[in-house]
Design an enzyme around this catalytic site. Sequence first.
Site, PDB file in Angstrom:
ATOM      1  CD1 TRP A   1      98.599  40.499 -10.381  1.00 11.17           C
ATOM      2  CD2 TRP A   1      98.938  38.556  -9.425  1.00 11.17           C
ATOM      3  NE1 TRP A   1      98.178  39.289 -11.249  1.00 11.17           N
ATOM      4  CE2 TRP A   1      98.540  38.222 -10.686  1.00 11.17           C
ATOM      5  CE3 TRP A   1      99.409  37.192  -8.594  1.00 11.17           C
ATOM      6  CZ2 TRP A   1      98.382  36.944 -11.164  1.00 11.17           C
ATOM      7  CZ3 TRP A   1      99.014  36.040  -9.056  1.00 11.17           C
ATOM      8  CH2 TRP A   1      98.532  35.840 -10.307  1.00 11.17           C
TER       9      TRP A   1
ATOM     10  CB  CYS B   1      92.703  33.745 -10.783  1.00 10.05           C
ATOM     11  SG  CYS B   1      90.976  34.462 -10.627  1.00 10.05           S
TER      12      CYS B   1
ATOM     13  CE  LYS C   1      93.005  41.053  -6.051  1.00  9.89           C
ATOM     14  NZ  LYS C   1      94.420  41.201  -6.784  1.00  9.89           N
TER      15      LYS C   1
ATOM     16  CG  ASP D   1      90.250  37.254  -7.990  1.00  8.31           C
ATOM     17  OD1 ASP D   1      89.242  37.494  -8.683  1.00  8.31           O
ATOM     18  OD2 ASP D   1      91.517  37.335  -8.531  1.00  8.31           O
TER      19      ASP D   1
ATOM     20  CG  ASP E   1      93.298  41.059 -13.700  1.00  8.74           C
ATOM     21  OD1 ASP E   1      92.505  41.256 -13.313  1.00  8.74           O
ATOM     22  OD2 ASP E   1      94.320  39.957 -13.353  1.00  8.74           O
TER      23      ASP E   1
END
Length: 656
Positions: free
Chosen positions: A284, A372, A398, A400, A463
């Site tokens: 990411w 997202c 993951k 999310d 984040d």
Amino acid sequence: MRFSFLMIACVVLAACCATLALAAERVPLSALDLSQMKQGWGRPQIDKSITGKPLRIAGQTFATGVGSHADSVLRVRLDGQATRFTAWVGVDDGADGHGSIVVLVYGDGKHLFHSGVMKCGEPAKRVDVDLSGTNVALLACTSAGDGINWDHVDWAEAEFHMLGDTRPRAVGPPREERVILTPKPRPEPKINGPKVYGARPGRPFIYRIPCTGQRPLAFAAEQLPESLELDRETGIITGTVPQKRGEYAITLRARNPHGQAARPFKLIIGDTLALTPPMGWNSWYIHYDHVTEAHMRAAADTMIASGMADYGYQYVNIDDCWMKKRGDEPYRAADGTLLTNDKFPDIGGMVDHIHSKGLRAGTYISPGPWTCAGYVGSYQHEQADARQFAQWGFDFLKYDWCTYEQVATGAGLERLQRPYRQMSAILKTLKRDIVLNLCQYGLGEVWTWGGTVGGHCWRTTDDLGNQPGALLPGFYDIGLSNARHWQYAKPGQWNDPDYILIGWVSNSSSLGEGQPTTLTPNEQYSYMSMWCLMAAPLVFSGDMAKLDEFTLNVLCNAEVIDVDQDPLGQQARIVTQTDELLILAKPLEDGTLAVGLFNLGEAERPITVKWDDLGLSGKWVARDPWRQVDLGTFEGQFEASVARHGVALVRLRPAG
Ligand code: GLA
């Protein structure tokens, strides 16, 4: 008569000169290079509030000054030529009743002014501090620990009072040398990595023995179950996990002409995965939506070539943006199978490549209709997608929250838990071990229930990459918040404070090459030490193609990583926390104690931890895991001098 007239004239002239000189000696804060002022939102404003209105604190208007926003910091070089700093400070009325701040002034790292918590509507406070002999002053404003929203700070009528005509100069943060603390690996073998490992019966198994030392190495594994096979040259164990539940006390061995090594490796066959926090890399914070299959394959190659895998890094995890983007139809094949975008022409082949190195592959999706970043999510396709992930061979997911917000049903915790319960139930039915990482930013105090819905680790905060962190870097805010949930971590259930952003990192607004971290060397040692003390997943998210010696020295210290991977699986408790320091202590399986003394302040200072506060008595030997040396025997307390934003990490063992 003439004489006295002359005298008067002289006195008047001298007084005028003195006044002129005095005027020249006051330098307004606004005259400095304010581009050096780091702040959480917007840009510093001259003679205006942060929103461009007149400076006003509790109804009092000021004609001059600087409007800023927490968290903010400005360093000013004075070279001993200042006498005072004066100002009026407070929350600007533009914050409309919101906002809470703490204004701080330091001189050469010493506290000179502390406003206490100030709220909007409170009258301005007077700052008048003595700066005689000060080399560097620091003007700072923090959010008072409740987030930076509405934290509009005014430095009204702010002035430096200077000797002579020296000008104060705004400067950047102090430079630190990038001192490498981690000793180089020795030529003889040393086996690293977890000492316990969880797997479910009958599932495929893959594990590459993390081992440093000159290659070629000859590996062996005693008491390895028959259904598993070791490649003696690569040290990769593959096969099928035995059907019989229970503990297998395996001993891993490695040999080369320089020597040999052994390490216990307890394979626990049951229902619990991630008996120690997962370690790996995630795409990411360097690639964002530019991520490609080639990046992922190359990351796996580099995990081996750089030596990271020899210290236990194992998961190669793609984040968002591998599926089709919203608007880029079709999203799924006619049978509902999720399609990848053009940058992932052969995702199954990519996973095979990662596995061929003895590593594990991770993926990402949202339970909502979109991720997202606006790519296709699993909403109403959960079964099919999970099966697809297993078929491709993914070992980590993951999950999310993102747009699930729009489709969530139910109320309260049930609403927050539903998608995770559902996915974990599906994963349990699959013929593959997939570690489930909950990503929902700490909603509903996830640390209190993440394990009960089947999560192996859960993000506890927003984040990390989005943290402003002008005074203390963002990892400190996130870390301090994550540290509070220490009671909830245990084997198979970890608090996840997000990735390790060091080396070359990027942010969504400045994609492309990325840039070297702005964290100082001491901050990077603190970051890694804190994550290890907190038994956090160790997932690096910088550029694998630009790993340098310093970054690898932070990421790859076997003794530091042992603190994280300790089989007892306890997260460090908070021993002491103030604005200035943090002390964390993590009990380890062998009866030793890892302790971190963190200096949150702006100048080097001694930090002491007392045995009483650690529940210890008698004599203890302190070992420094970073330098891998014993520091001596201590009784009653341990004290170290700790650098600005730095750490002293020690492992205490009973003496004798
Ligand atoms: C959220 C997560 C991040 C990352 C992005 C991807 O912000 O918290 O870690 O996965 O989504 O879009």
